[in-house]
Design a protein around this motif. Structure first.
Motif, short mmCIF file in Angstrom:
data_model
loop_
_atom_site.label_atom_id
_atom_site.label_comp_id
_atom_site.label_asym_id
_atom_site.label_seq_id
_atom_site.Cartn_x
_atom_site.Cartn_y
_atom_site.Cartn_z
N HIS A 281 0.85 -1.20 0.00
CA HIS A 281 0.00 0.00 0.00
C HIS A 281 0.88 1.25 0.00
O HIS A 281 2.10 1.17 0.23
CB HIS A 281 -0.98 0.00 1.15
N GLY A 282 0.25 2.41 -0.26
CA GLY A 282 0.98 3.66 -0.43
C GLY A 282 1.83 4.00 0.77
O GLY A 282 3.00 4.42 0.63
N TYR A 283 1.28 3.76 1.96
CA TYR A 283 2.01 4.09 3.19
C TYR A 283 3.28 3.25 3.29
O TYR A 283 4.37 3.77 3.59
CB TYR A 283 1.10 3.86 4.40
N GLY A 284 3.12 1.96 2.95
CA GLY A 284 4.26 1.05 3.01
C GLY A 284 5.34 1.45 2.02
O GLY A 284 6.54 1.43 2.34
N ILE A 285 4.91 1.87 0.80
CA ILE A 285 5.90 2.28 -0.21
C ILE A 285 6.69 3.48 0.31
O ILE A 285 7.93 3.50 0.26
CB ILE A 285 5.21 2.62 -1.54
N ALA A 286 5.95 4.46 0.88
CA ALA A 286 6.61 5.68 1.36
C ALA A 286 7.61 5.33 2.47
O ALA A 286 8.75 5.82 2.47
CB ALA A 286 5.56 6.67 1.87
N ARG A 287 7.13 4.48 3.43
CA ARG A 287 8.00 4.07 4.54
C ARG A 287 9.29 3.45 4.02
O ARG A 287 10.39 3.79 4.42
CB ARG A 287 7.29 3.01 5.40
N ARG A 288 9.11 2.49 3.05
CA ARG A 288 10.25 1.73 2.52
C ARG A 288 11.26 2.69 1.85
O ARG A 288 12.45 2.57 2.07
CB ARG A 288 9.71 0.70 1.52
N VAL A 289 10.74 3.64 1.01
CA VAL A 289 11.64 4.58 0.33
C VAL A 289 12.42 5.38 1.37
O VAL A 289 13.64 5.57 1.25
CB VAL A 289 10.84 5.52 -0.61
N GLU A 290 11.71 5.81 2.45
CA GLU A 290 12.37 6.61 3.48
C GLU A 290 13.47 5.80 4.17
O GLU A 290 14.58 6.26 4.35
CB GLU A 290 11.34 7.11 4.50
N ASN B 99 -5.92 -4.21 9.74
CA ASN B 99 -7.30 -4.50 9.37
C ASN B 99 -8.08 -3.31 8.80
O ASN B 99 -9.25 -3.15 9.07
CB ASN B 99 -8.07 -5.04 10.58
N ARG B 100 -7.40 -2.48 8.04
CA ARG B 100 -8.06 -1.34 7.42
C ARG B 100 -8.15 -1.57 5.92
O ARG B 100 -7.25 -2.20 5.35
CB ARG B 100 -7.24 -0.08 7.66
N ARG B 101 -9.23 -1.02 5.30
CA ARG B 101 -9.34 -1.13 3.84
C ARG B 101 -8.30 -0.18 3.24
O ARG B 101 -8.30 1.03 3.56
CB ARG B 101 -10.74 -0.69 3.43
N ALA B 102 -7.40 -0.71 2.41
CA ALA B 102 -6.40 0.14 1.77
C ALA B 102 -6.15 -0.38 0.36
O ALA B 102 -6.45 -1.54 0.07
CB ALA B 102 -5.10 0.13 2.56
N ARG B 103 -5.61 0.51 -0.48
CA ARG B 103 -5.33 0.06 -1.84
C ARG B 103 -3.92 -0.49 -1.91
O ARG B 103 -2.99 0.16 -1.44
CB ARG B 103 -5.53 1.21 -2.81
N HIS C 242 -3.92 5.23 5.43
CA HIS C 242 -2.52 5.56 5.70
C HIS C 242 -2.37 6.26 7.03
O HIS C 242 -1.43 6.00 7.79
CB HIS C 242 -1.95 6.43 4.57
N PHE C 243 -3.32 7.15 7.32
CA PHE C 243 -3.27 7.88 8.59
C PHE C 243 -3.31 6.88 9.76
O PHE C 243 -2.51 6.96 10.69
CB PHE C 243 -4.44 8.88 8.66
N GLN D 283 2.24 12.85 1.84
CA GLN D 283 1.14 12.09 1.21
C GLN D 283 0.85 12.57 -0.20
O GLN D 283 0.56 11.79 -1.10
CB GLN D 283 -0.11 12.19 2.08
N GLY D 284 0.93 13.92 -0.37
CA GLY D 284 0.62 14.48 -1.70
C GLY D 284 1.56 13.94 -2.75
O GLY D 284 1.13 13.48 -3.81
N THR D 285 2.86 13.92 -2.42
CA THR D 285 3.85 13.50 -3.40
C THR D 285 3.67 12.03 -3.77
O THR D 285 3.65 11.67 -4.96
CB THR D 285 5.27 13.68 -2.81
N ILE D 286 3.52 11.17 -2.76
CA ILE D 286 3.45 9.73 -3.06
C ILE D 286 2.17 9.40 -3.84
O ILE D 286 2.19 8.62 -4.80
CB ILE D 286 3.60 8.88 -1.77
N HIS D 287 1.04 10.04 -3.45
CA HIS D 287 -0.21 9.73 -4.17
C HIS D 287 -0.20 10.25 -5.59
O HIS D 287 -0.75 9.62 -6.50
CB HIS D 287 -1.41 10.24 -3.40
#
Lengths: 117, 891
Positions: free
Chosen positions: A27-36, A73-77, B32-33, A47-51
């Motif tokens: 998911h987007g959060y994971g990608i951002a974390r990994r890059v960081e 357990n959250r709905r994420a893409r 994400h939040f 968030q703006g940049t990654i999305h």
């Protein structure tokens, strides 16, 4: 020195593609974390940049998105690489390697130039 | 490449999928939040602190959404679609204003477009034949009105490979009664025997069409048009095979046909002849009916061109190739020894535009002048409405500017509003363009000119015209309010310290608006009134015509009696006092014209020409004021000079105050008159009808020539002792007895009424336009002035507080509007005068002998200024009664 790195145009997209190639669907959060993490926190992504990068890659057909459930357990893409995306990654990596080689040659020459005199 | 295309497509459709994309993004951001919060909690932060930290790290959600929007869509499409939605909402919020603006703009766009819809058919329309793409008209010198060919030239051109079915028809229309019972005249045309194949008619309604053999025999056969067959013979099938007299020529009807009309001359209606005859029948037509009595047009040596030519392009051939081939074939048989003086032949598509582009441009400009004024009027009206609204929005705009909106993005918003208004108006106009032209064709009974009204659907040129008119009126209506709206500096607008646009400048704009509106509605009103008075003058000429009866005579009558003898017989009747003869141009109804040279300068100019018998002046009640009337002895041929009588107006024009009696006039070089004209008398100046030449007789200049005794066609004019109608049956009976066939006898006033019909219809059109623009102008003036008064309410209140009386306030408001009103009236009257000069010079308006008529100008000028002042007073009165205190407290 200090501070975070300004990303060159197109480099973020390449980082996203590489991250997905290494880690599989993410998911987007994971990608951002990994890059960081990989950049040693030299690159901090909001968030703006990654999305923006994700939607761009998706529209070009390099990645695809599916709804899934995150570790909390959250709905994420979840984004994954497509076949064109994989080819695109190869092409861009090769391009980047060439650029890197040229840059280091140019910069190396300039370092042994006037500075060495 | 593929990925770029894919990306572009995705960006293009993204505005459509906007809601879903935004919802997905919001869900994603929420996920994400929560992941970030969980992460922070796992690192040991308490839940509340974890959420606070997450919010700080996460940054602005709006910024994330904006970045997403920019990345997924095409910036300007997104921005425009956002503006369009906002503009649509703000227009919906004021439905009344929107409706008025859309309807007003629709009138402004629809009127020129509807007029152009008619022009499109008239100017660019090609003949209504089966294969219009292949159709060619072969013309000489680029025009239909120049007759194309002799028979020999036509026969030479028929050998062309690039053209098939080359057909020809006579330029001369043969007009005579058909059969013994019906005195009304039919039009016959001589044509080559393949003419129906050219027009695309392959089967007759009854009987048969021409065969090639028909054009080789001189036996007079004829084909009747279906319209004439139904109207005159009730569709009786036994007419086929019947032998009828067409004038003096006995013809056998071989068939009935429903053929397409053909364009005869570019400045004439399309022609559907009632009778088609093979060209070889020319040999059996009596000399008196022929156009060139002395020439045998069928002879190979004939040099007089008398045929129009048309054909169909052979498969694969172009008009240019056909032109070249036809011209080469024509050159080979040319009888003109000097090739430089020869007019080349050319194949054109058959439209009036191809024949006479410059004349058509002039026509388009003239026909669109008044609708363009209406477009201007409506655009100004809507501009005034939007200006008032812009003033009301200055606070909103000020707030937006203060919040950092750029002026360009605000301008985009206003443009979007304007585009929606204009777009809606363009839609309504398109409906008008579909509905109005057919109605106009029916109203003017002009199917001969414009074709079947049911088939008048707007083509691509008309659609383009709607688009151009829409853009124009959108710009005119929207630009000034937009500029005014964007002017305020945020601080001023929010403080309302400064009036928007600055009071002086805004007032000037509004004054110009009032001026234009008044001017634009005066033009059609004055024109309508000029036409109304023309009808009045036309149907009631200064000399009484109630006791005048007209009988048409043609050479089909029994040749034993000459027209002069018939006149003597009719004059002997109890109810008739005087009888005269005129040529086939009935005075006042349609005038012939000729050119004469001015004795002093030698310059030639056209004057109305009437050929009349000696008794005309008594019969028509035109007194001979100097010299003498005609005398039967004048008919004796004097080789040197022909005696003529001139009207007083012509005498003055030629010789000033010197008596013209005994003076000689030189006819124009092209007049085919060998003798000079000797003035023997001067007749009183009377009205002159529609003359054949432009500008002929506008001042009542008439030259009277004596009708030769040999004249075989023309009119018999009888002055009756009682009303003409009462005497008509007796005269009709007498003529029937004298001639052996029925004769057409009608009161003279019926001819005038018939001629006045088209002026009445033009008058109706102008009156409608005038009333429409009057309503629009009043609406606009009231709107502008009351808005002005509202804007000045503070100034007025200050004046009142400083001791100004209500009268002073009223005078102040009226003084503010009055100069624009008067200036507008002056400009409008000037414009109407110019238009009247143009319509008179173009012979659209019947001429007056007495010069310009001042009454319409005076009436409409006084009326408009009066109405305008009354409107100002109606606005000034309540304003002067208002309590100044609440206004002063507004800040």
């Amino acid at each position: 020195m200090g501070g975070e790195l300004d990303l060159l145009q197109g480099t973020l997209d390449l980082m996203v593609l590489q991250t997905l190639a290494t880690m599989g669907p993410q998911h987007g959060y994971g990608i951002a974390r990994r890059v960081e993490q990989v950049s040693g926190n030299e690159v901090l992504l909001n968030q703006g940049t990654i999305h923006a990068s994700l939607v761009r890659l998706q529209q070009q057909g390099f990645i695809r998105a599916e709804w899934g459930t995150s570790e909390n357990n959250r709905r994420a893409r979840f984004y994954s690489l497509t076949r064109t995306g994989r080819k695109q990654l190869e092409r861009r990596t090769e391009h980047w390697e060439r650029l890197k080689a040229v840059m280091s040659r140019v910069l190396g020459q300039s370092a042994s130039g006037p500075a060495g005199r | 490449m593929m990925s770029r295309l894919r990306s572009l497509l995705a960006r293009l459709v993204s505005p459509v999928r906007r809601r879903r994309l935004e919802r997905d993004l919001d869900d994603d951001l929420a996920a994400h939040f929560s992941l970030l919060v969980d992460d922070l909690e796992r690192r040991g932060l308490p839940p509340a602190e974890a959420r606070r930290q997450a919010r700080l790290r996460f940054g602005s959600l709006d910024v994330a959404r904006e970045a997403h929007r920019d990345a997924r869509g095409i910036g300007w499409i997104e921005a425009w679609s956002r503006d369009a939605r906002y503009a649509a909402r703000s227009l919906r919020a004021r439905p009344g204003l929107t409706l008025v603006a859309v309807l007003t703009l629709s009138l402004g766009i629809g009127t020129p477009a509807a007029v152009f819809g008619l022009l499109d058919r008239f100017v660019f329309g090609t003949p209504d034949v089966a294969d219009p793409d292949a159709f060619v008209n072969v013309v000489r010198d680029g025009r239909y009105s120049t007759v194309t060919a002799t028979l020999a030239e036509y026969q030479a051109m028929s050998r062309a490979q690039a053209v098939r079915e080359l057909a020809a028809w006579s330029s001369h229309k043969f007009i005579a009664p058909l059969g013994a019972d019906d005195p009304s005249l039919v039009t016959g045309l001589l044509a080559t025997c393949n003419v129906f194949r050219l027009l695309g008619t392959t089967t007759p309604t009854a009987g048969r069409l021409f065969t090639p053999g028909d054009c080789e025999s001189p036996a007079p056969i004829a084909i009747l048009s279906e319209r004439a067959w139904r109207a005159r013979f009730g569709g009786d099938p036994s007419i086929v095979g019947a032998s009828l007299r067409f004038g003096q020529t006995p013809v056998t009807i071989i068939g009935v046909v429903d053929a397409a009309p053909i364009l005869h001359q570019w400045d004439d209606a399309a022609l559907t002849p009632e009778l088609w005859l093979p060209y070889s029948a020319y040999a059996s037509i009596p000399a008196s009916m022929r156009s060139h009595a002395a020439t045998d047009l069928l002879a190979p040596s004939n040099r007089t061109r008398w045929l129009y030519v048309g054909g169909l392009l052979a498969p694969g051939a172009t008009r240019a190739a056909a032109s070249a081939e036809l011209d080469a074939l024509d050159l080979a048989v040319s009888l003109e020894p000097d090739t430089r003086r020869r007019d080349p032949v050319k194949a054109i598509d058959g439209s009036r535009w191809a024949s006479a582009p410059l004349d058509m441009l002039g026509l388009i400009a003239m026909a669109l002048a008044l609708p363009a004024v209406l477009l201007l009027l409506t655009a100004v009206n809507v501009a005034a409405l939007l200006l008032a609204r812009a003033a009301g929005r200055q606070r909103e705009i000020g707030v937006r500017l203060a919040l950092g909106a750029s002026r360009s993005s605000l301008a985009r918003l206003l443009v979007a509003e304007n585009l929606i208004l204009t777009g809606l108006a363009a839609g309504v106009s398109f409906l008008l363009v579909t509905v109005v032209p057919p109605l106009l064709v029916r109203y003017f009974d002009a199917a001969d000119w414009f074709g079947d009204p049911a088939s008048l659907l707007p083509g691509r040129r008309v659609v383009a015209c709607v688009a151009i008119a829409s853009v124009l009126s959108g710009l005119l209506a929207g630009l000034s309010p937009m500029v005014e709206s964007l002017k305020p500096r945020p601080a001023d607008a929010l403080n309302e310290r400064r009036r928007f646009g600055g009071p002086r400048r805004a007032t000037r704009t509004r004054r110009v608006f009032v001026c234009i509106q008044i001017a634009a509605c005066i033009v059609p009103l004055v024109t309508a009134m000029i036409y109304a008075r023309a009808v009045e003058r036309y149907t009631r000429p200064s000399a009484p015509v109630d006791a005048l009866l007209v009988a048409e005579f043609t050479d089909s009558r029994r040749p034993a009696l000459s027209p002069a003898e018939i006149a003597t017989h009719v004059e002997a009747m109890a109810g008739v006092s005087r009888v005269a003869l005129t040529s086939s141009w009935l005075p006042l109804v349609f005038e012939d014209a000729m050119r004469v040279a001015h004795p002093a300068t030698g310059a030639e100019f056209p004057v109305a020409e009437r050929q009349v018998s000696a008794a005309f002046f008594d019969t028509f009640d035109v007194p001979v004021v100097a010299g003498r009337a005609f005398d039967p002895a004048d008919l004796a041929t004097d080789p040197g000079a022909e005696p003529v009588i001139v009207s007083e107006a012509l005498a003055r024009r030629l010789l000033g105050d010197v008596s013209p009696i005994g003076a000689t006039l030189q006819p124009g070089r092209n007049e085919r008159l060998e003798r000079r004209l000797l003035v023997v008398g001067v007749a009183a100046t009377r009205e002159v009808g529609h003359a054949m030449f432009r500008a002929a007789g506008t001042d009542g200049s008439v030259i009277y020539r004596l009708l030769p005794e040999t004249a075989a066609t023309g009119y018999l004019l009888a002055r009756t002792r009682g009303p003409a109608e009462a005497a008509a049956p007796a005269v009709r009976e007498r003529l029937r007895a004298l001639l052996g066939t029925a004769a057409q006898v009608q009161p003279f006033s019926a001819y005038l009424e018939e001629r006045a019909g088209w002026i009445r219809r033009i008058e109706g059109l102008f009156a409608g336009l005038g009333a429409l623009s009057l309503v629009l102008a009043l609406m606009g003036v009231a709107g502008v002035v009351s808005f002005d008064a509202l804007q000045r309410r503070k100034e007025i209140a200050v004046r009142q507080a400083l001791g100004a009386s209500p009268g002073d306030v009223r005078r102040r408001i009226v003084r503010l509007g009055a100069p624009a009103l008067v200036a507008g009236a002056a400009i409008g009257l000037g414009g109407a005068w110019l238009l009247a000069r143009v319509t008179e010079a173009e012979r659209i308006l019947p001429s007056t002998a007495s010069g310009p008529d001042p009454i319409p100008y005076a009436t409409v000028g006084v009326l408009m200024v009066g109405i305008g002042l009354a409107t100002l007073a109606a606005i000034a009165y309540p304003a002067s009664r208002r309590d100044p205190l609440p206004v002063l407290r507004e800040d």
